[in-house]
Write a protein that holds these residues in place. Structure first.
Motif, mmCIF file in Angstrom:
data_model
loop_
_atom_site.group_PDB
_atom_site.id
_atom_site.type_symbol
_atom_site.label_atom_id
_atom_site.label_comp_id
_atom_site.label_asym_id
_atom_site.label_seq_id
_atom_site.Cartn_x
_atom_site.Cartn_y
_atom_site.Cartn_z
ATOM 1 N N SER A 160 0.856 -1.179 0.000
ATOM 2 C CA SER A 160 0.000 0.000 0.000
ATOM 3 C C SER A 160 0.897 1.235 0.000
ATOM 4 N N ALA A 161 0.404 2.300 -0.602
ATOM 5 C CA ALA A 161 1.191 3.519 -0.729
ATOM 6 C C ALA A 161 0.304 4.727 -0.460
ATOM 7 N N VAL A 162 0.926 5.748 0.113
ATOM 8 C CA VAL A 162 0.276 7.042 0.326
ATOM 9 C C VAL A 162 1.193 8.102 -0.264
ATOM 10 N N PHE A 163 0.663 8.938 -1.147
ATOM 11 C CA PHE A 163 1.456 9.997 -1.755
ATOM 12 C C PHE A 163 0.803 11.340 -1.475
ATOM 13 N N THR A 164 1.597 12.272 -0.939
ATOM 14 C CA THR A 164 1.125 13.617 -0.643
ATOM 15 C C THR A 164 1.869 14.611 -1.517
ATOM 16 N N ILE A 165 1.115 15.375 -2.312
ATOM 17 C CA ILE A 165 1.717 16.388 -3.178
ATOM 18 C C ILE A 165 2.168 17.580 -2.342
ATOM 19 N N ARG A 166 3.380 18.076 -2.613
ATOM 20 C CA ARG A 166 3.900 19.289 -1.974
ATOM 21 C C ARG A 166 3.870 20.407 -3.019
ATOM 22 N N PRO A 167 2.828 21.233 -3.024
ATOM 23 C CA PRO A 167 2.668 22.237 -4.087
ATOM 24 C C PRO A 167 3.859 23.184 -4.180
ATOM 25 N N GLY A 168 4.252 23.484 -5.411
ATOM 26 C CA GLY A 168 5.301 24.458 -5.645
ATOM 27 C C GLY A 168 6.705 23.942 -5.505
ATOM 28 N N THR A 169 6.876 22.665 -5.143
ATOM 29 C CA THR A 169 8.227 22.112 -5.003
ATOM 30 C C THR A 169 8.682 21.508 -6.324
ATOM 31 N N ASP A 170 9.991 21.364 -6.464
ATOM 32 C CA ASP A 170 10.558 20.755 -7.662
ATOM 33 C C ASP A 170 10.067 19.312 -7.772
ATOM 34 N N PRO A 171 9.666 18.861 -8.973
ATOM 35 C CA PRO A 171 9.188 17.487 -9.128
ATOM 36 C C PRO A 171 10.192 16.434 -8.677
ATOM 37 N N GLN A 172 11.471 16.775 -8.711
ATOM 38 C CA GLN A 172 12.496 15.823 -8.272
ATOM 39 C C GLN A 172 12.647 15.799 -6.757
ATOM 40 N N ALA A 173 12.008 16.742 -6.073
ATOM 41 C CA ALA A 173 12.080 16.781 -4.604
ATOM 42 C C ALA A 173 11.035 15.828 -4.043
ATOM 43 N N CYS A 208 0.927 12.071 -14.718
ATOM 44 C CA CYS A 208 -0.365 12.518 -14.186
ATOM 45 C C CYS A 208 -0.517 14.036 -14.287
ATOM 46 N N ALA A 209 0.567 14.771 -14.117
ATOM 47 C CA ALA A 209 0.505 16.226 -14.280
ATOM 48 C C ALA A 209 0.154 16.568 -15.720
ATOM 49 N N ARG A 210 0.745 15.852 -16.656
ATOM 50 C CA ARG A 210 0.440 16.096 -18.075
ATOM 51 C C ARG A 210 -1.026 15.812 -18.374
ATOM 52 N N ARG A 211 -1.548 14.713 -17.843
ATOM 53 C CA ARG A 211 -2.933 14.336 -18.129
ATOM 54 C C ARG A 211 -3.940 15.238 -17.425
ATOM 55 N N SER A 212 -3.586 15.719 -16.230
ATOM 56 C CA SER A 212 -4.533 16.514 -15.446
ATOM 57 C C SER A 212 -4.470 18.002 -15.742
ATOM 58 N N GLY A 213 -3.367 18.449 -16.315
ATOM 59 C CA GLY A 213 -3.176 19.879 -16.543
ATOM 60 C C GLY A 213 -2.662 20.613 -15.324
ATOM 61 N N LEU A 214 -2.353 19.891 -14.267
ATOM 62 C CA LEU A 214 -1.784 20.495 -13.064
ATOM 63 C C LEU A 214 -0.267 20.539 -13.175
ATOM 64 N N PRO A 215 0.385 21.469 -12.492
ATOM 65 C CA PRO A 215 1.853 21.524 -12.543
ATOM 66 C C PRO A 215 2.457 20.343 -11.789
ATOM 67 N N PRO A 216 3.536 19.746 -12.316
ATOM 68 C CA PRO A 216 4.206 18.661 -11.586
ATOM 69 C C PRO A 216 4.890 19.205 -10.346
ATOM 70 N N SER A 217 4.740 18.494 -9.253
ATOM 71 C CA SER A 217 5.347 18.924 -7.981
ATOM 72 C C SER A 217 5.982 17.734 -7.293
ATOM 73 N N GLY A 218 6.855 18.028 -6.350
ATOM 74 C CA GLY A 218 7.428 16.988 -5.516
ATOM 75 C C GLY A 218 6.416 16.514 -4.500
ATOM 76 N N GLY A 219 6.834 15.602 -3.664
ATOM 77 C CA GLY A 219 5.909 15.098 -2.662
ATOM 78 C C GLY A 219 6.552 14.055 -1.773
ATOM 79 N N GLU A 220 5.716 13.458 -0.971
ATOM 80 C CA GLU A 220 6.176 12.446 -0.010
ATOM 81 C C GLU A 220 5.442 11.140 -0.282
#
Length: 337
Positions: free
Chosen positions: A48-61, A83-95
């Motif tokens: 199982s996985a949980v992913f949290t987007i960190r808005p405004g961070t570098d996608p590699q972070a 997913c950023a490409r498909r959704s139109g949202l900016p790619p961001s880093g996360g946890e």
């Protein structure tokens, strides 16, 4: 699907498998030799996985816990871009946080399960529904080869290095009950250290014959024919794996009336296969108990007992859970109630 706002958390899950029914080199639609496999699905353990987007961070972070799950981290980064490409949202880093109970190094698809759970968690966070083909392509890019766990148990011949289905074999495997064990004391197998054996034309013809037989077994729901295919594939796998317990395992299967054996062609997990069709069910608990005792006598203790999807496992509860071998079966069947 409407994209979510960044900063959200997504969740994903993926199952495992119990090694392969068939693995080799097969002809694709264009006649090209292509490595492929058919896995044995297994309900229960998974990632199982949980992913949290960190808005405004570098996608590699992108951080991952546990930190050693680097393949899942690569998959998450690739999934963010997709997913950023498909959704139109900016790619961001996360946890990314992962959890699971699949044994590592046994050939049960632990790394692919982590990867697919991670990809699904990222997609959920971005509000995107990725098609299975896209998930498979990301998985191959993340770990070079992957198992078909994104297909949720359908019997397919899958090109693990290309992430594509070579053939859909049918709707479901014949009903099987599997007594699983871990060869070599359960020590993890370093697949990169295994010798590489190039497939010749005779090898491809032999694997194609097994493919045709497996296709027929699935169409006819013939567990005995499937068991013969799995045993032949497992025996061919011994040319590389060379499990010292394999002949004892095969002999136990013959002695207790099983339909065959299967192994992980890139690990230590193995299984004794029983026909779980209704006609075979009345004596099945006694066959399984005999198998568990015979394996123990050969120093190959059973690790798990499970059924293929759709089998009502509770029908195979033994008479008493007092014997250790019976207790293993009792515990396994109880989970499915």
């Amino acid at each position: 699907m409407t994209p979510r706002t960044t900063g959200t958390t997504g969740r994903g899950q993926a199952p495992c498998h119990h090694g392969e029914i068939l693995q080799g080199v097969f002809r694709d639609g264009a006649g090209r030799p292509c490595p492929g496999l058919v896995t044995l699905p297994m309900a229960g353990p998974g990632s199982s996985a949980v992913f949290t987007i960190r808005p405004g961070t570098d996608p590699q972070a992108l951080t991952v816990a546990p930190a050693a799950r680097t393949k899942a981290a690569r998959a998450a980064a690739l999934a963010v871009a997709e997913c950023a490409r498909r959704s139109g949202l900016p790619p961001s880093g996360g946890e990314l946080r992962l959890a699971g109970d699949i044994p590592v190094g046994l050939g049960m698809g632990s790394s692919t399960s982590d990867v697919i759970a991670a990809v699904r968690a990222v997609a959920d966070a971005y509000g995107v529904r990725l098609p299975t083909g896209a998930v498979a392509r990301i998985a191959v890019r993340a770990e070079l080869a992957c198992d078909p766990l994104m297909l949720d148990g359908r019997p397919v011949l899958f090109a693990q290095r290309e992430g594509r289905v070579l053939e859909v074999l049918g709707a479901a495997l014949p009903p099987l009950l599997v007594v699983g064990c871990d060869l070599g004391g359960g020590a993890p197998v370093d697949t990169l250290a295994l010798p590489v054996r190039e497939a010749g034309e005779a090898d491809v013809r032999a694997w194609e014959r097994l493919r045709a037989l497996l296709r027929r077994a699935v169409a006819a729901q013939d567990a005995r024919l499937l068991g013969a295919v799995a045993t032949a594939s497992a025996r061919r796998g011994q040319r590389v794996l060379g499990h010292p317990e394999f002949e004892a395992l095969a002999a136990v299967a013959r002695r207790v009336g099983a339909v065959g054996v299967q192994i992980a062609h890139s690990g230590a997990v193995a299984g004794v296969l029983f026909d779980a069709a209704r006609a075979a069910a009345p004596g099945l608990p006694y066959q399984v108990r005999g198998c568990l005792d015979a394996l123990d006598a050969h120093g190959i203790p059973a690790a798990r007992v499970f059924a293929t999807p759709g089998v009502r496992v509770r029908a195979y509860t033994p008479i008493s859970p007092s014997h250790p071998a019976e207790e293993l079966l009792w515990t396994s069947t109880s989970r499915s109630r």
